[in-house]
Enzyme design. Structure first.
Site, PDB file in Angstrom:
ATOM      1  N   TYR A   1      38.866  32.494  56.689  1.00  0.00           N
ATOM      2  CA  TYR A   1      37.579  31.827  56.441  1.00  0.00           C
ATOM      3  C   TYR A   1      37.227  30.855  57.566  1.00  0.00           C
ATOM      4  O   TYR A   1      36.056  30.646  57.863  1.00  0.00           O
ATOM      5  CB  TYR A   1      37.630  31.023  55.128  1.00  0.00           C
TER       6      TYR A   1
ATOM      7  N   LYS B   1      50.961  39.496  52.524  1.00  0.00           N
ATOM      8  CA  LYS B   1      51.035  40.838  53.112  1.00  0.00           C
ATOM      9  C   LYS B   1      52.029  40.744  54.268  1.00  0.00           C
ATOM     10  O   LYS B   1      51.713  41.004  55.432  1.00  0.00           O
ATOM     11  CB  LYS B   1      49.623  41.261  53.572  1.00  0.00           C
TER      12      LYS B   1
ATOM     13  N   ASP C   1      48.468  43.979  47.769  1.00  0.00           N
ATOM     14  CA  ASP C   1      47.958  45.232  47.185  1.00  0.00           C
ATOM     15  C   ASP C   1      48.635  45.501  45.842  1.00  0.00           C
ATOM     16  O   ASP C   1      48.001  45.856  44.850  1.00  0.00           O
ATOM     17  CB  ASP C   1      48.112  46.411  48.165  1.00  0.00           C
TER      18      ASP C   1
ATOM     19  N   ASP D   1      40.648  34.414  46.814  1.00  0.00           N
ATOM     20  CA  ASP D   1      39.241  34.645  46.453  1.00  0.00           C
ATOM     21  C   ASP D   1      39.114  35.969  45.706  1.00  0.00           C
ATOM     22  O   ASP D   1      38.524  36.045  44.626  1.00  0.00           O
ATOM     23  CB  ASP D   1      38.398  34.664  47.737  1.00  0.00           C
TER      24      ASP D   1
ATOM     25  N   ASP E   1      38.610  36.732  41.257  1.00  0.00           N
ATOM     26  CA  ASP E   1      37.516  37.501  40.629  1.00  0.00           C
ATOM     27  C   ASP E   1      38.106  38.645  39.807  1.00  0.00           C
ATOM     28  O   ASP E   1      37.663  38.919  38.691  1.00  0.00           O
ATOM     29  CB  ASP E   1      36.573  38.089  41.690  1.00  0.00           C
TER      30      ASP E   1
HETATM   31  C1  IPM Z   1      34.331  31.206  45.727  1.00  0.00           C
HETATM   32  C2  IPM Z   1      33.137  31.806  46.421  1.00  0.00           C
HETATM   33  C3  IPM Z   1      33.073  31.249  47.827  1.00  0.00           C
HETATM   34  C4  IPM Z   1      34.338  31.694  48.557  1.00  0.00           C
HETATM   35  C5  IPM Z   1      31.819  31.642  48.631  1.00  0.00           C
HETATM   36  C6  IPM Z   1      30.548  31.276  47.891  1.00  0.00           C
HETATM   37  C7  IPM Z   1      31.823  31.052  49.995  1.00  0.00           C
HETATM   38  O1  IPM Z   1      33.201  33.199  46.400  1.00  0.00           O
HETATM   39  O2  IPM Z   1      34.377  29.970  45.594  1.00  0.00           O
HETATM   40  O3  IPM Z   1      35.213  31.948  45.306  1.00  0.00           O
HETATM   41  O4  IPM Z   1      34.402  32.812  49.072  1.00  0.00           O
HETATM   42  O5  IPM Z   1      35.281  30.901  48.604  1.00  0.00           O
HETATM   43 MN    MN Z   2      34.860  34.002  45.243  1.00  0.00          MN
END
Ligand code: IPM
Ligand code: MN
Length: 372
Positions: free
Chosen positions: A142, A189, A221, A245, A249
């Protein structure tokens, strides 16, 4: 307690879910006799519209002068579909994380028993799942050097980590594991990436100071698969920025909706609390966004300041809303309740845990209630 909170609602559904979290903070203030003052500022696309800058100086200063930050969401479709955009809303959040040194992102994943049937995953697999992701937040790909060739045909993003960056989050993750079920899984990884091998080396060494915590290693993975096939094996997952990240999700499906997941981003001096979901622009101003992730982020904020009972009061009220099916349509497609109503129900139940807020199940069942 006196708490100064910077409110950064941001874009999309951010303002409406943060409004519900603020109702809950006011309910806590009233019930437990605290002084919680909130000051709002812009961040993201709305800040670009107003000032040209996704993180205006006033916003940054407000955050630096507050005890904590409550953040909504960031992002807008007009930027997502424009790879040439020079200024992007997300830069506001990334700069905020970097400027405030918020190096540890904590994302708890839990199954609410009343929602077991809502997850697309099998009940017997997810039942009892309860783990926390420790995601490094100010390093890695990032923030590494970004390059694009002059003719625009070649690009790169550097993934860089230092021993110091790994060391500090590793200690926090081990401490968390020690207070939980004493297992830490490092996700990396290391069979391919040099930066991952550094993570293994440093985390293994830090682990020597926590002999009662079992340290395991998993390639990312494989971890992506294990989270879905056997989430109960995890206690604390420690990982770098981008892996965290993506995995968080993915892990959100265990709980039934990404609209339920809260997070804390902690640094040495500052702390920011935000739902893990995005700005969900399609839902903006429709009163359908799930406010629970934002409300639980407010609970994490209170917990951070040692206000355990207050945080628990919010969690109990959330639990009650879920049990009574006072939820938004992401959790029940037939639900007649909107963002505001769910927020009101939870806030009212913080003040008075017996309050059924006009709920007349019979009328609602018949679609006759006046509060719909
Ligand atoms: C999160 C979001 C952020 C990230 C974005 C909005 C920059 O997806 O907080 O998980 O990738 O960290
Ligand atoms: Mn995110």
């Amino acid at each position: 307690m006196n708490l100064k909170i910077a409110l950064l609602p941001g874009d999309g559904i951010g303002p409406e879910v943060i409004a519900q979290a603020v109702k809950c903070l006011q309910a806590v203030e009233e019930t437990f006799n605290h002084q919680i003052s909130c000051t709002e500022a812009h961040v993201g696309a709305i800040a670009i519209d107003r000032t040209g800058d996704p993180l205006p100086e006033r916003t940054l200063q407000l955050c630096k002068n507050s005890d904590a930050i409550l953040f909504g969401a960031i992002g807008a479709p007009r930027y997502d579909n424009d790879p040439a955009a020079k200024v992007r809303p997300e830069q506001g959040l990334l700069k905020l994380r970097k400027e405030l040194g918020l190096f540890t992102n904590i994302r708890p994943i839990k199954v609410f028993p009343s929602l077991l049937k809502k997850s697309p995953l099998k009940e017997e697999i997810i039942s009892g799942a309860d783990f926390t992701i420790y995601r490094e937040l100010t390093g890695g790909i990032y923030f590494g050097e970004k390059k694009i060739s002059a003719d625009g045909t070649k690009a790169s993003d550097l993934c860089e980590y230092s021993e110091k960056e790994i060391n500090r989050i590793a200690h926090l993750a081990f401490k968390a594991a020690k207070a939980r079920r004493r297992k830490l899984t490092l996700v990396d990884k290391a069979n391919v990436l040099e930066s991952s091998r550094l993570w293994r080396k440093v985390v293994t060494r830090v682990g020597e100071s926590y002999p009662d915590v079992l340290l395991e290693y998993l390639f990312v993975d494989n971890a992506a698969m294990q989270i879905i096939v056997n989430p109960n094996q995890f206690d604390v997952i420690l990982t770098e920025n981008m892996f965290g990240d993506i995995l968080s999700d993915e892990a959100s499906v265990i709980g039934g909706s990404i609209g339920l997941l809260a997070s804390a981003s902690i640094g040495d001096k500052s702390a920011l609390f935000e739902p893990i979901h995005g700005s969900f622009p399609q839902a903006k101003d429709k009163d359908i966004a799930n406010p629970i992730a934002a409300i639980l982020s407010a609970a994490m904020l209170l917990e951070h300041f040692g206000l355990k009972e207050e945080a628990k009061a919010i969690e109990t009220a959330v639990d009650k809303a879920l049990r009574k099916n006072i939820v938004t349509i992401d959790l029940d497609a037939d639900s007649k309740y909107g963002t505001n109503h769910v927020g009101d129900f939870i806030a009212n139940n913080i003040v008075d845990s017996d309050d059924n807020f006009n709920i007349n199940d019979e009328n609602i069942g018949l679609g006759k209630s006046t509060i719909i």
